[in-house]
Enzyme design. Sequence first.
Site, short mmCIF file in Angstrom:
data_model
loop_
_atom_site.label_atom_id
_atom_site.label_comp_id
_atom_site.label_asym_id
_atom_site.label_seq_id
_atom_site.Cartn_x
_atom_site.Cartn_y
_atom_site.Cartn_z
N GLN A 154 16.56 -7.90 -52.76
CA GLN A 154 15.98 -6.64 -53.21
C GLN A 154 15.47 -6.71 -54.64
O GLN A 154 14.89 -5.75 -55.14
CB GLN A 154 17.03 -5.52 -53.11
CG GLN A 154 17.50 -5.25 -51.71
CD GLN A 154 18.63 -4.23 -51.67
OE1 GLN A 154 19.06 -3.69 -52.69
NE2 GLN A 154 19.14 -3.95 -50.48
N HIS A 165 20.49 -3.61 -55.22
CA HIS A 165 20.70 -2.32 -55.88
C HIS A 165 20.43 -2.36 -57.38
O HIS A 165 21.28 -2.02 -58.20
CB HIS A 165 22.12 -1.81 -55.61
CG HIS A 165 22.35 -1.38 -54.21
ND1 HIS A 165 23.38 -0.55 -53.83
CD2 HIS A 165 21.68 -1.66 -53.06
CE1 HIS A 165 23.34 -0.34 -52.52
NE2 HIS A 165 22.31 -1.01 -52.03
N TYR A 170 26.85 12.92 -60.10
CA TYR A 170 26.42 13.13 -58.71
C TYR A 170 27.37 12.53 -57.68
O TYR A 170 27.07 12.52 -56.50
CB TYR A 170 24.98 12.64 -58.55
CG TYR A 170 24.04 13.58 -59.27
CD1 TYR A 170 23.47 14.66 -58.63
CD2 TYR A 170 23.81 13.43 -60.64
CE1 TYR A 170 22.66 15.56 -59.31
CE2 TYR A 170 23.01 14.33 -61.34
CZ TYR A 170 22.45 15.40 -60.66
OH TYR A 170 21.67 16.30 -61.35
#
Length: 364
Positions: free
Chosen positions: A80, A142, A246
């Site tokens: 990624q 990530h 969050y």
Amino acid sequence: MMRAMGACLLGMLLLVMLPAQAEYRVETVVDGLEHPWSLAFLGDGVMLVTERPGRLRVVENGVLRDTPVEGVPDVFASGQSGLFEVLPAPDFARSGVLFLSYVHGDRNANHTRIVRARFDGQRLTDVQPIFTTRPSKSGDAHAGGRLLLLPDGTLLMGLGDGFFFREESQKLDSHMGTIVRIHTDGRIPADNPFVGRAGALPEIYSYGHRHIQGLVYDAGRERIFAHEHGPRGGDELNIITPGTNYGWPLVSFGRDYSRALITPFTRMTGMEQPVLHWTPSIAPAGLALYEGDAFPGWRGNLLVAALAEKSLRRIPMAGGQPGAQEVLLEDLGERIRDVRVGPDGAIYVLTDEENGRLLRLTPD
């Protein structure tokens, strides 16, 4: 090989019905892109596209330039990780300044970095790092990388938790799993929420995120939207406010890839709830707010590029709250990495494939 848009369009036009009974076409502007990640408009028919392996490409009036832009920094391209966002400065026409985000380092120790550079139409010069995450992490997953310029001139970047390091998302001495905010020269804004707090990194704007890959500013309501990947389910759309937690990984609507429970909690005091979540996961990868003229019925709608679902989602936001979602482009069968609204009001998307495409949606 140079590819004229006219040649690419032959046999590649799809006629699709909008939910409101309008019709639109999906045109291939260019193909032959290797895992394209981000799209930017420079004006006069010129666009820039990043390819995750580390190339910056120029598209001029529907033609992909053969030679990549020179001067792009070396990137750690694996899995990624690689070259992510290209973002022109608001005064690009005068200054030639743009920003790039990418993964710097190697498999054992890498960081997500922002550089500021000048683009003269052929190459990058004056390439200067203005932000590098800390601490370093290992692996190639990530890393985040999505950028957003705010009306006050500051720059946001969404980051990931490094996949193996999800507990870092609850720590204020780590950039992993956060949104950071800086000035465009790398200075730290004095009004960032954790400036002056002992043990906290002053660039942090919000935290408790898993892997942010969508950021957009809603000028009409003066708010920031971000979406992030969940694990097996639990992708989230959030409204971002400074200093807010969050929740990840203490709060989640998803399960681990093994199907094990990550947390028993979907809410917790002091942690913000998402505006909506997607379970099962759609893997949201790009985000835009439609304010163009080509599709007047879509004004104020959010557009979400989805990798796993291989779709483009349209989310009406009447009254500031999400309505019934429409799933578009599933028939293409391609992973959608980015979505942008062009200066012509058309919608542009990038497909995340070895032979990736830049597509354009217009009314029929």
